[in-house]
Design a protein around this motif. Structure first.
Motif, PDB file in Angstrom:
ATOM      1  N   GLN A   1       0.876  -1.162  -0.231  1.00 29.01           N
ATOM      2  CA  GLN A   1      -0.488  -0.256   0.347  1.00 29.01           C
ATOM      3  C   GLN A   1       0.767   1.592   0.108  1.00 29.01           C
ATOM      4  O   GLN A   1       0.584   1.897   0.080  1.00 29.01           O
ATOM      5  N   ALA A   2       2.435   1.636   0.428  1.00 26.16           N
ATOM      6  CA  ALA A   2       2.893   2.414   0.809  1.00 26.16           C
ATOM      7  C   ALA A   2       3.225   2.356  -1.439  1.00 26.16           C
ATOM      8  O   ALA A   2       2.861   2.236  -2.672  1.00 26.16           O
ATOM      9  N   GLU A   3       4.018   4.301  -1.421  1.00 31.08           N
ATOM     10  CA  GLU A   3       4.176   5.073  -2.715  1.00 31.08           C
ATOM     11  C   GLU A   3       4.421   4.350  -3.014  1.00 31.08           C
ATOM     12  O   GLU A   3       4.984   4.619  -4.407  1.00 31.08           O
ATOM     13  N   ALA A   4       5.941   3.313  -2.340  1.00 32.43           N
ATOM     14  CA  ALA A   4       7.174   2.877  -3.462  1.00 32.43           C
ATOM     15  C   ALA A   4       7.571   1.869  -3.113  1.00 32.43           C
ATOM     16  O   ALA A   4       7.293   1.551  -1.398  1.00 32.43           O
ATOM     17  N   PRO A   5       8.180   1.042  -3.754  1.00 34.28           N
ATOM     18  CA  PRO A   5       8.379  -0.597  -3.372  1.00 34.28           C
ATOM     19  C   PRO A   5       9.854  -0.455  -2.434  1.00 34.28           C
ATOM     20  O   PRO A   5      10.397   0.949  -3.200  1.00 34.28           O
ATOM     21  N   ALA A   6      10.103  -1.266  -1.718  1.00 32.87           N
ATOM     22  CA  ALA A   6      10.877  -1.209  -0.791  1.00 32.87           C
ATOM     23  C   ALA A   6      11.248  -2.256  -0.488  1.00 32.87           C
ATOM     24  O   ALA A   6       9.468  -3.084  -0.477  1.00 32.87           O
ATOM     25  N   ASP A   7      12.074  -2.744   0.968  1.00 30.64           N
ATOM     26  CA  ASP A   7      12.684  -4.080   0.907  1.00 30.64           C
ATOM     27  C   ASP A   7      12.919  -3.131   2.886  1.00 30.64           C
ATOM     28  O   ASP A   7      13.022  -2.355   2.821  1.00 30.64           O
ATOM     29  N   TYR A   8      12.106  -4.505   3.320  1.00 31.86           N
ATOM     30  CA  TYR A   8      12.096  -4.163   5.114  1.00 31.86           C
ATOM     31  C   TYR A   8      12.472  -5.105   5.739  1.00 31.86           C
ATOM     32  O   TYR A   8      11.881  -6.659   5.387  1.00 31.86           O
ATOM     33  N   VAL A   9      13.076  -5.164   7.042  1.00 28.96           N
ATOM     34  CA  VAL A   9      12.654  -6.070   7.736  1.00 28.96           C
ATOM     35  C   VAL A   9      12.098  -6.081   8.656  1.00 28.96           C
ATOM     36  O   VAL A   9      11.299  -5.150   9.317  1.00 28.96           O
ATOM     37  N   VAL A  10      10.984  -6.868   8.935  1.00 30.50           N
ATOM     38  CA  VAL A  10      10.037  -7.579   9.884  1.00 30.50           C
ATOM     39  C   VAL A  10      10.599  -8.432  11.096  1.00 30.50           C
ATOM     40  O   VAL A  10      10.316  -9.697  11.321  1.00 30.50           O
ATOM     41  N   ALA A  11       9.995  -7.895  11.933  1.00 29.16           N
ATOM     42  CA  ALA A  11      10.904  -8.642  13.808  1.00 29.16           C
ATOM     43  C   ALA A  11      10.325  -7.931  14.937  1.00 29.16           C
ATOM     44  O   ALA A  11       9.825  -6.398  14.606  1.00 29.16           O
TER      45      ALA A  11
END
Length: 320
Positions: free
Chosen positions: A227-237
């Protein structure tokens, strides 16, 4: 306005089921894929058979459905099996992601893609906590395959403009976790001990520590990424670790028992220790996506034990 359409690969697994339920609650039209073409019990969505090998299947599905979003949870599991069948792991956990990305580019370029990646990317990490800038050093075929997929996501994002995100997921659990995972083994053992069915549970290193979160929180983070404006990678922890001993104490304590009366350590089952603690820094997800974990460690463990107790009761064994 018609409902958004999404494809969830690996819909029979823990994460696939959790994601499908979340998306249905949000009003999406959900289509799943599984190797058999069958979906999980209690989830009424259409499911297409796809083994991740034949690219024409996913390309045809994308061409026909033109989904707004696609979530990929189809993969060989981590844990004890991440060194087994290394070539198949490379194909399913790595090359298959390239097939999906290429199918999106060719058949449905507006589709936003979220990949369930893994903290196994970091492997022999040299710093803790790990974030999106930490160098990757996978130490298993599983981690190496996930790294290939991660790199392809970056390539398709930069070269072809595909809206693709990699969720670097740390350990995440729920009552839907598979029986081979240590969290499920411990939850089941606590429930069986409560009804007098368990004599002993043999585990590996009780001091091993993991950043354990709740699977429902993890899939919500992935939804927020798309749903974000731009694509990116994220740590989920969660940013916190607990030991296997902590997990045992919490699970058995939930049913009024002392884990030390039931749990033993098996040195032969010890995994090699990490040089530094594998714990994630999800600050970027908090800042950009507004994501924070909602379910804490103790609540998650109690949830799993409670589900195991219900399952035993459904089988006709009274609890004490």
């Amino acid at each position: 306005m018609s409902a958004k359409t999404t494809i969830v690969t690996g819909i029979t697994g823990q994460d696939g089921q959790m994601a499908a339920r979340l998306l249905l609650e949000k009003g999406y039209r959900v289509i799943g894929t599984s190797r058999s073409g069958r979906g999980p019990t209690g989830l009424d969505v259409p499911v297409v058979a796809w083994d991740l090998i034949d690219p024409s299947v996913i390309e045809g599905l994308l061409q026909t459905e033109q989904p707004q979003e696609l979530y990929n949870f189809a993969a060989f599991s981590s844990g004890a099996g991440m060194y087994d069948r290394p070539l198949e792991i490379g194909d399913i956990n790595g090359l298959a992601v390239g097939r999906i990305l290429e199918a999106i580019r060719a058949a449905s370029p507006h589709t936003r893609f979220a990949q369930a990646s893994s903290s196994e990317l970091f492997g022999l990490a040299q710093q803790t906590p790990q974030n999106e800038s930490t160098p990757f050093r996978p130490r298993s075929p599983y981690g190496a395959a996930k790294l290939y997929a991660h790199a392809m996501i970056d390539i398709y994002r930069e070269r072809y403009g595909v809206f693709a995100c990699s969720a670097i997921l740390y350990n995440h659990e729920s009552p839907l976790r598979g029986p081979a995972f240590v969290t499920r083994k411990i939850a089941r053992a606590a429930a069986e001990a409560k009804v007098g069915r368990l004599e002993r549970l043999s585990l590996g290193n009780l001091e091993a520590r993991r950043d354990w979160g709740y699977a429902g929180d993890s899939v919500e983070a992935m939804w927020r990424m798309l749903q974000a404006e731009a694509p990116a990678d994220y740590v989920v922890a969660t940013g916190r670790t607990h030991s296997v001993r902590d997990l045992c104490a919490c699970a058995f304590g939930h049913v009024g028992l002392d884990y030390r009366s039931f749990v033993t350590e098996d040195p032969d089952a010890f995994r090699a220790a990490e040089p530094v603690e594998i714990v994630g820094d999800a600050g970027k997800a908090a800042r950009v996506l507004g994501w924070l974990p909602k379910v804490g460690f103790e609540e998650m463990v109690r949830m799993m034990v409670h589900a195991e107790l219900r399952a035993i009761e459904d089988q006709g064994a009274p609890t004490r």
